[in-house]
Design a protein around this motif. Structure first.
Motif, short mmCIF file in Angstrom:
data_model
loop_
_atom_site.label_atom_id
_atom_site.label_comp_id
_atom_site.label_asym_id
_atom_site.label_seq_id
_atom_site.Cartn_x
_atom_site.Cartn_y
_atom_site.Cartn_z
N UNK A 107 -28.19 2.03 -14.09
CA UNK A 107 -26.96 1.25 -14.27
C UNK A 107 -26.00 1.52 -13.12
N UNK A 108 -25.16 0.57 -12.83
CA UNK A 108 -24.13 0.73 -11.81
C UNK A 108 -22.94 1.43 -12.44
N UNK A 109 -22.60 2.60 -11.92
CA UNK A 109 -21.46 3.36 -12.44
C UNK A 109 -20.26 3.14 -11.55
N UNK A 110 -19.18 2.65 -12.13
CA UNK A 110 -17.94 2.43 -11.41
C UNK A 110 -16.85 3.31 -12.00
N UNK A 111 -16.03 3.88 -11.15
CA UNK A 111 -14.88 4.62 -11.63
C UNK A 111 -13.69 3.67 -11.75
N UNK A 112 -12.66 4.08 -12.46
CA UNK A 112 -11.46 3.25 -12.55
C UNK A 112 -10.89 3.03 -11.15
N UNK A 113 -10.58 1.80 -10.83
CA UNK A 113 -10.24 1.44 -9.45
C UNK A 113 -8.75 1.12 -9.28
N UNK A 114 -8.24 1.47 -8.11
CA UNK A 114 -6.98 0.90 -7.67
C UNK A 114 -7.25 -0.53 -7.21
N UNK A 115 -6.24 -1.37 -7.24
CA UNK A 115 -6.40 -2.78 -6.89
C UNK A 115 -5.63 -3.09 -5.61
N UNK A 116 -6.27 -3.81 -4.72
CA UNK A 116 -5.61 -4.30 -3.51
C UNK A 116 -5.76 -5.82 -3.46
N UNK A 117 -4.65 -6.54 -3.51
CA UNK A 117 -4.68 -8.00 -3.35
C UNK A 117 -4.53 -8.32 -1.88
N UNK A 118 -5.50 -9.02 -1.32
CA UNK A 118 -5.44 -9.32 0.11
C UNK A 118 -5.14 -10.80 0.35
N UNK A 119 -4.40 -11.02 1.43
CA UNK A 119 -4.12 -12.39 1.88
C UNK A 119 -5.21 -12.85 2.84
N UNK A 120 -5.63 -11.93 3.74
CA UNK A 120 -6.72 -12.22 4.66
C UNK A 120 -7.86 -11.24 4.38
N UNK A 121 -9.09 -11.74 4.41
CA UNK A 121 -10.24 -10.92 4.05
C UNK A 121 -10.40 -9.73 4.99
N UNK A 122 -9.88 -9.83 6.21
CA UNK A 122 -9.99 -8.73 7.16
C UNK A 122 -9.28 -7.47 6.68
N UNK A 123 -8.36 -7.61 5.74
CA UNK A 123 -7.67 -6.44 5.19
C UNK A 123 -8.63 -5.50 4.46
N UNK A 124 -9.73 -6.06 3.95
CA UNK A 124 -10.67 -5.26 3.17
C UNK A 124 -11.29 -4.15 4.02
N UNK A 125 -11.48 -4.42 5.31
CA UNK A 125 -12.10 -3.43 6.19
C UNK A 125 -11.27 -2.15 6.29
N UNK A 126 -9.97 -2.23 5.99
CA UNK A 126 -9.08 -1.07 6.10
C UNK A 126 -9.02 -0.25 4.81
N UNK A 127 -9.69 -0.71 3.76
CA UNK A 127 -9.60 -0.04 2.47
C UNK A 127 -10.64 1.07 2.34
N UNK A 128 -10.30 2.08 1.56
CA UNK A 128 -11.24 3.17 1.31
C UNK A 128 -12.19 2.77 0.17
N UNK A 129 -13.20 3.60 -0.04
CA UNK A 129 -14.17 3.32 -1.10
C UNK A 129 -13.51 3.25 -2.47
N UNK A 130 -14.07 2.39 -3.30
CA UNK A 130 -13.68 2.27 -4.71
C UNK A 130 -12.32 1.62 -4.93
#
Length: 385
Positions: free
Chosen positions: A278-301
């Motif tokens: 099974x895929x185990x996920x921990x409780x996540x912080x949320x980041x709403x992005x305007x441009x998809x390139x912002x995702x590259x700056x985020x840490x895991x999870x």
């Protein structure tokens, strides 16, 4: 020609008249709105305009070379080429459809690009962020996100409509849009399928509207959503609303973390691979992005979701290699440009796209053709709670 209130059907009449004169050589047009009629007659570069009441210009309307454009009024059978602009309320145009050769074409809501162009040209005082915030609530309806963006009364009307709307009202609007109350079309919009302007579906105006309707349903929401998803299997008209409600439900479940059943997909075998966990996920912080390139700056999870509700290809991303696409039906294709743009932001290879589905679809969901081999395909089950 019905369309969602607020998208500019009356302004379309001006565009249509210009096209008829410039491109089709039409010389006589009668425009009717409420209790007024206007006669436009051109000869060469000369234009003559006359104003009258709703009984005037009867002679011109009986000419087959005339175009009669009726805006939110009643059109009877005449020799003129007749265009009736109406709200989605079928009572306004059902008599017109009985006329010989009458047909229905629907007007779509605006695109993001059209909203932005209109903002720059007509409403430069409004910032792009202000308009985007309004779009996230109203959807792409120019009356409320541009023209009346600073009108407190107009803006509060969405909350007023939400305060009196129930889950059953939304289902009625979707299933019977031609008889839905006028105000309900602030919450449910008419959208086109394909490019013919003849096939339409009803969609919730925005995720904001869906969240507010969910909140009103309270503890019964999950049961109501489950029923709606089942209903959409036999009645495709409900699929868009069911899909949006399920997407938000799935977002909450994934963000909260937990253990989820997953199954790898390939083109020749849909059985559970040996040793698959099974895929185990921990409780996540949320980041709403305007441009998809912002995702590259985020840490895991960190659970990354697009600010725009019509982001292409995926519904959420997580470093180092996860893409989520929520769906309540088997996918036949996916937007490859959007998929590649999203996958490029992930730090670990190979990227995985998880098709997030409800219980009933998990076992039957199969490989989606056209997705590059370097992107692994998986299906993930979100159970009802």
């Amino acid at each position: 020609m019905p369309g969602t209130p607020g998208i500019g059907k009356s302004f379309f009449a001006v565009v249509l008249m210009s096209w008829l004169v410039k491109e089709q050589g039409v010389t006589t047009i009668v425009y009717e709105s409420q209790d007024k009629r206007y006669l436009f007659m051109s000869e060469g570069t000369d234009l003559n305009v006359e104003q009258g009441d709703k009984t005037d210009f009867g002679y011109e309307i009986e000419l087959p070379t005339t175009w009669w454009i009726v805006d939110m009024a009643t059109a009877t059978e005449r020799a003129a080429n007749t265009v009736l602009l109406a709200s989605p309320d079928r009572t306004r145009y059902k008599g017109f459809l009985k006329l010989q050769a009458a047909t229905t074409l629907s007007m779509p809501v605006w695109t993001d690009n059209e909203i932005e162009k209109c903002r720059l040209w007509q409403h430069p005082n409004l910032s792009a962020s202000t308009v985007q915030t309004l779009v996230s609530k109203w959807g792409n309806i120019p009356r409320y996100v541009l023209e009346k963006a600073s009108d407190p009364t107009a803006q509060s009307s969405l909350e007023d409509t939400l305060s009196t709307c129930r889950w059953d009202d939304i289902l009625w609007c979707i299933g019977e849009p031609d008889t839905a109350p006028y105000s309900s079309h602030k919450l449910v919009h008419l959208e086109l399928v394909g490019n013919s302007y003849t096939k339409k579906i009803m969609k919730l105006a925005s995720p904001y509207v869906a969240r507010e309707i969910e909140a009103k349903a309270g503890m019964h929401h999950t049961r109501l959503l489950q029923n709606l998803v089942q209903l959409s299997i036999g009645k495709p008209a409900y699929a868009a609303a069911a899909g949006l409600f399920f997407e938000m439900y799935a977002h909450r479940r994934l963000q909260a973390g937990g253990s989820f059943h997953v199954r790898k997909l390939n083109s020749f075998n849909t059985t559970q691979p040996k040793g698959s966990k099974p895929l185990a996920l921990q409780r996540c912080d949320i980041h709403e992005f305007h441009k998809v390139e912002e995702v590259a700056q985020q840490v895991n999870h960190v659970y990354c979701v697009p600010q725009a509700h019509n982001f292409l290809a995926v519904d959420a991303l997580m470093q180092p290699n996860i893409l989520f696409q929520m769906t309540i039906a088997q996918k036949s294709s996916i937007n490859l440009k959007g998929l590649h743009a999203a996958a490029r932001q992930l730090s670990k290879k190979p990227p995985r796209i998880y098709f997030v589905v409800p219980d009933h679809l998990y076992g039957a969901f199969h490989f989606v053709a056209g997705i590059p081999q370097e992107i692994e395909q998986w299906v993930l089950k979100v159970s009802w709670m």
